[in-house]
Design a protein around this motif. Structure first.
Motif, PDB file in Angstrom:
ATOM      1  N   CYS A  42      29.397  34.247  37.814  1.00 36.26           N
ATOM      2  CA  CYS A  42      28.347  35.263  37.900  1.00 36.26           C
ATOM      3  C   CYS A  42      28.894  36.644  37.517  1.00 36.26           C
ATOM      4  O   CYS A  42      29.842  37.123  38.128  1.00 36.26           O
ATOM      5  N   CYS A  63      24.640  35.103  44.753  1.00 39.04           N
ATOM      6  CA  CYS A  63      23.739  36.245  44.920  1.00 39.04           C
ATOM      7  C   CYS A  63      22.349  36.006  44.353  1.00 39.04           C
ATOM      8  O   CYS A  63      21.452  36.825  44.544  1.00 39.04           O
ATOM      9  N   SER A  65      21.323  36.106  41.336  1.00 34.75           N
ATOM     10  CA  SER A  65      20.917  36.826  40.131  1.00 34.75           C
ATOM     11  C   SER A  65      20.913  35.881  38.925  1.00 34.75           C
ATOM     12  O   SER A  65      21.676  34.923  38.869  1.00 34.75           O
TER      13      SER A  65
HETATM   14 ZN   LIG Z   1      26.225  36.269  41.775  1.00 33.34          ZN
END
Ligand SMILES: [Zn+2]
Length: 346
Positions: A42, A63, A65
Motif C-alpha cells: 500500500c 487502511c 485505501s
Molecule cells: Zn494501506
C-alpha cells in the motif's frame, strides 16, 4: 548475480515486444510486476497485502485505501493507452540515439505533436534516479556552452543564449571513459563549480580541471585536485584544447546528438532534461541489449512520482519529490518471469 534476463524479464526484439504487449492489460500486468514484485504494497500506509479489485486496482487490507498500478507513476491519469506508452518507451529505449517528438508523432500516428513531446518529456523525467552514485576514480571536469537555439515567435529560429554546462567524465586506465554527468551552471564561479563537483563526484576522487580559478579549493573539499595549466601547455607547444580530452569528447557527442536527433530544437528551459537523456544514453552505450534499456526505463517509471504536463511545460522544472524506490523483487506475473534482484544499478 541475478541479472534481468532477455526473453524473461524484457523483450529481446520488436517481435517479442509486440507479442508481450498486445493489450493494455498486458502492459498493466508488466507494470504491476515491476512495481510490486512481491505483491501489492500500500502506497498510503506501507502495509503488504490487498484485495484485487480488477483493472489492476487494489484495496489495502490495512487502511482500506484504493490504488492502481499506475497511481503515482508517470502513467497516472493520462488518456494515452498504455500500449501506446509502451511503444513510445520501446522506441525511446531501442534507438541508440532515442527519438524526436516529431518522429514519435509520425511513427505512432498520434494526432498531436504536443502529446508526443509531453510523453518523451515524461520518460526523460524518470531517468535520474535518486541516490545514484557519484563518479569515482579519476574524473575530468570542465564547463562548456551548449544549446543556443530557441523556437522563434514567427516560426523561424531566434538565436537563444547558450547555456553554460558542467561536464564530468570518469577516466579509465589504461584507456577509455567511464560514466559522465552533465548539468547547467549559473556561471563559472567557484560558487557554481564547487557544488557541481560535490554533487557529481565522490570525495576521494582525483579531479582534473584546467587552470581556471573557479576550481581552486577543490582539494579542501576532499578531492585530489590536478589543475592543468593551458598557458603551460601552450608554452610546451601542446594543443591547449587537448588538456581535457574526455570532457571535450563528451561535449561534442552531446552537441552532435542535440543537433542530430533533435535538430537543435531544444530550448534552454528543457536543456537539463535533454542533458539527462544524453547522460543516460552515454552511460549505457555499451549495453548490448536495447530491451534491457526498455526494462530499465519502465522500472524507473513505476518507481517515479507522476509528472504532470504543467511540470514540464516551458519555464517549469519537474518537481523534486524523491520517488519511492521499488522494493525487493518477488513473484512473476502471468507471463512467466523469474525474480529479479537489482544489483546491476549504475
Ligand atoms: Zn494501506
Amino acid at each position: 548475480m541475478d541479472y534481468p534476463r532477455p526473453g524473461k524479464h524484457y523483450p529481446r526484439s520488436v517481435g517479442e515486444f509486440q507479442a508481450w504487449f498486445r493489450t493494455d492489460a498486458d502492459c498493466l500486468d508488466y507494470l504491476e510486476w515491476l512495481r510490486w514484485p512481491a505483491g501489492f504494497v500500500c502506497p498510503a500506509c506501507g502495509q503488504d497485502g490487498g484485495w484485487r479489485l480488477g483493472d489492476a486496482r487494489f484495496k489495502c487490507t490495512g487502511c482500506g485505501s484504493r490504488t492502481s498500478v499506475t497511481a503515482g507513476t508517470i502513467f497516472d491519469r493520462t488518456r494515452t493507452p498504455l500500449t501506446v506508452w509502451f511503444t513510445a518507451c520501446w522506441l525511446f529505449a531501442s534507438g541508440k540515439d532515442g527519438i524526436s517528438a516529431l518522429s514519435l508523432k509520425r511513427t505512432l500516428e498520434i494526432g498531436s505533436y504536443q502529446t508526443a513531446w509531453a510523453m518523451l518529456h515524461r520518460l526523460r523525467s524518470v531517468l535520474v534516479h535518486p541516490g545514484r552514485e557519484r563518479l569515482t576514480g579519476v574524473v575530468e571536469v570542465d564547463e562548456t556552452y551548449i544549446g543556443g537555439k530557441e523556437a522563434g515567435l514567427s516560426g523561424g529560429r531566434a538565436k537563444g543564449k547558450k547555456v553554460l554546462t558542467g561536464i564530468a567524465v570518469e577516466i579509465k586506465e589504461p584507456k577509455g571513459y567511464g560514466r559522465c554527468r552533465m548539468a547547467p551552471l549559473a556561471d563559472g564561479s567557484s560558487a557554481s563549480l564547487h557544488p557541481f563537483v560535490t554533487d557529481h563526484v565522490e570525495p576521494g576522487a582525483t579531479v582534473i580541471t584546467d587552470g581556471w580559478q573557479g576550481y581552486r579549493g577543490l582539494d579542501k573539499l576532499g578531492y585530489g585536485h590536478e589543475p592543468r595549466s593551458q598557458r603551460a601547455a601552450r608554452a610546451r607547444g601542446e594543443d591547449a584544447s587537448k588538456l581535457l580530452p574526455a570532457v571535450h569528447r563528451v561535449a561534442s557527442l552531446a552537441k552532435r546528438w542535440l543537433l542530430g536527433t533533435h535538430q537543435g530544437s531544444v530550448d534552454d528551459a528543457h536543456l537539463p532534461s535533454y542533458l539527462n537523456e544524453f547522460v543516460f544514453r552515454f552511460n549505457r552505450r555499451h549495453s548490448r541489449s536495447r530491451g534491457m534499456v526498455f526494462y530499465r526505463v519502465l522500472e524507473l517509471a513505476v518507481g517515479h512520482d507522476p509528472v504532470r504536463y504543467g511540470d514540464i511545460v516551458a519555464g517549469r522544472r519537474p518537481r523534486k519529490v524523491p520517488p519511492t524506490p521499488p522494493l525487493a523483487r518477488g513473484k512473476p506475473p502471468s507471463i512467466e518471469r523469474p525474480r529479479a534482484n537489482r544489483p546491476w544499478r549504475s
